[in-house]
Scaffold this active site. Structure first.
Site, PDB file in Angstrom:
ATOM      1  CG  ASP A 119      58.657  77.622  47.884  1.00 30.31           C
ATOM      2  OD1 ASP A 119      59.167  78.757  47.952  1.00 30.31           O
ATOM      3  OD2 ASP A 119      57.564  77.349  48.411  1.00 30.31           O
ATOM      4  CG  HIS A 134      50.975  74.927  50.773  1.00 28.89           C
ATOM      5  ND1 HIS A 134      49.864  75.378  50.090  1.00 28.89           N
ATOM      6  CD2 HIS A 134      51.898  75.916  50.652  1.00 28.89           C
ATOM      7  CE1 HIS A 134      50.124  76.571  49.593  1.00 28.89           C
ATOM      8  NE2 HIS A 134      51.333  76.929  49.920  1.00 28.89           N
TER       9      HIS A 134
HETATM   10  C1  GLP Z   1      53.138  80.115  48.673  1.00 27.52           C
HETATM   11  C2  GLP Z   1      54.546  79.817  49.196  1.00 27.52           C
HETATM   12  C3  GLP Z   1      54.534  79.449  50.652  1.00 27.52           C
HETATM   13  C4  GLP Z   1      53.740  80.464  51.438  1.00 27.52           C
HETATM   14  C5  GLP Z   1      52.306  80.483  50.940  1.00 27.52           C
HETATM   15  C6  GLP Z   1      51.424  81.470  51.688  1.00 27.52           C
HETATM   16  O1  GLP Z   1      52.447  78.990  48.308  1.00 27.52           O
HETATM   17  N1  GLP Z   1      55.174  78.766  48.442  1.00 27.52           N
HETATM   18  O2  GLP Z   1      55.881  79.362  51.132  1.00 27.52           O
HETATM   19  O3  GLP Z   1      53.776  80.157  52.797  1.00 27.52           O
HETATM   20  O4  GLP Z   1      52.326  80.858  49.569  1.00 27.52           O
HETATM   21  O5  GLP Z   1      51.517  82.740  51.105  1.00 27.52           O
HETATM   22  P1  GLP Z   1      51.121  84.079  51.832  1.00 27.52           P
HETATM   23  O6  GLP Z   1      52.166  84.295  52.856  1.00 27.52           O
HETATM   24  O7  GLP Z   1      51.157  85.130  50.767  1.00 27.52           O
HETATM   25  O8  GLP Z   1      49.776  83.869  52.409  1.00 27.52           O
END
Ligand code: GLP
Length: 259
Positions: A66, A137
């Site tokens: 993304d 998500h």
């Molecule tokens: C963002 C990204 C996701 C990721 C999520 C969790 O929203 N687009 O792909 O999984 O953050 O982030 P973190 O791994 O820092 O908790």
């Protein structure tokens, strides 16, 4: 259902996934990796970087999940910058083989289709690394995303913008829109590896792995995939009802199976 592996630490998870990626590249030098941003996959990238000499990455290509829409790629928090900093440079991947959805406003109307075409042209994604948001998500597929969705523009939820505000000077600076591989795109990858660490992820993990399959919790799409691996630490595993079974299954896993 997904295979669930409960590990003592994020570093251990990173080492396991690195083993799998190194084996994949040895078996298929032109492997296509699906990359995730966020803090969760960093132990994987670190483990891979420390074992660079065990891999020939010259024919490997990669696709990120993304990108923010309207954020200049030169911005330090654009996912293009993050992927360059955290993955491309430490691993020595060929920059021309690493793709990130194009969030530029001028071409945004067809950026999703272009990205899908590029993935197809590369032969599809072999191994997709995933994190999970606190609202369940994956990629930036917020609750309610269609299981059939392909790469397209989405509006971020207030929760995700709050969660990601830590990377920006203020919450207002977090873009409102993103472009993300769809749940259908993610489902097309041949192997999904979802990682989650810390108690903040426990509810989303339990919902994704054991809850009903529902667009309200996009991570639950993993239950429909024929090869999905979920690797969590004890904190992120805390709300899993069948944790004892997952531990038992992993302790007795045939050695030839890999991840
Ligand atoms: C963002 C990204 C996701 C990721 C999520 C969790 O929203 N687009 O792909 O999984 O953050 O982030 P973190 O791994 O820092 O908790």
């Amino acid at each position: 259902m997904a295979e669930v592996i409960i590990v003592p630490s994020a570093d251990e998870a990173g080492a396991l996934v690195a083993d799998e990626i190194i084996a994949l590249i040895a078996a298929k030098p032109s492997a296509v990796l699906g990359l995730a941003t966020g803090s969760t996959p960093l132990p994987v990238y670190r483990a891979l970087a420390s074992r660079r000499d065990e891999m020939d990455l010259s024919s490997v290509s990669a696709f990120a999940l993304d990108e923010y829409v309207g954020l200049p790629v030169t911005h330090a928090e654009s996912y293009r910058s993050v992927i360059t900093r955290e993955v491309v440079e430490p691993l020595g991947l060929k920059p021309s083989r690493v793709h990130v959805p194009n969030g530029a406003l001028e071409t945004i109307e067809h950026a999703g289709e272009d990205y899908e075409a590029a993935i197809e042209e590369a032969g599809g994604i072999d191994l997709q690394i995933l994190g999970i948001g606190t609202d369940g998500h994956i990629g930036f597929n917020e609750p309610g995303s269609s299981f059939a969705s392909r790469t397209r523009v989405k509006t971020l939820t207030a929760q995700t913008r709050r969660d990601n505000a830590r990377f920006f000077a203020s919450e207002d600076e977090v873009p409102m829109h993103c472009i993300t591989q769809g749940l259908g795109t993610i489902q097309s990858a041949r192997h999904l590896v979802l990682l989650a660490f810390g108690s903040g992820k426990a509810r989303a993990v339990a919902g994704a792995v054991e809850g009903p399959v529902t667009a309200s919790l996009p991570g639950s799409a993993l239950q429909l995939h024929r090869r999905a691996t979920v690797i969590v630490d004890e904190e992120a595993a805390a709300e899993l009802a069948n944790a004892d079974y997952y531990r038992h299954a992993y302790a007795n896993k045939p050695s030839w199976q890999g991840l």
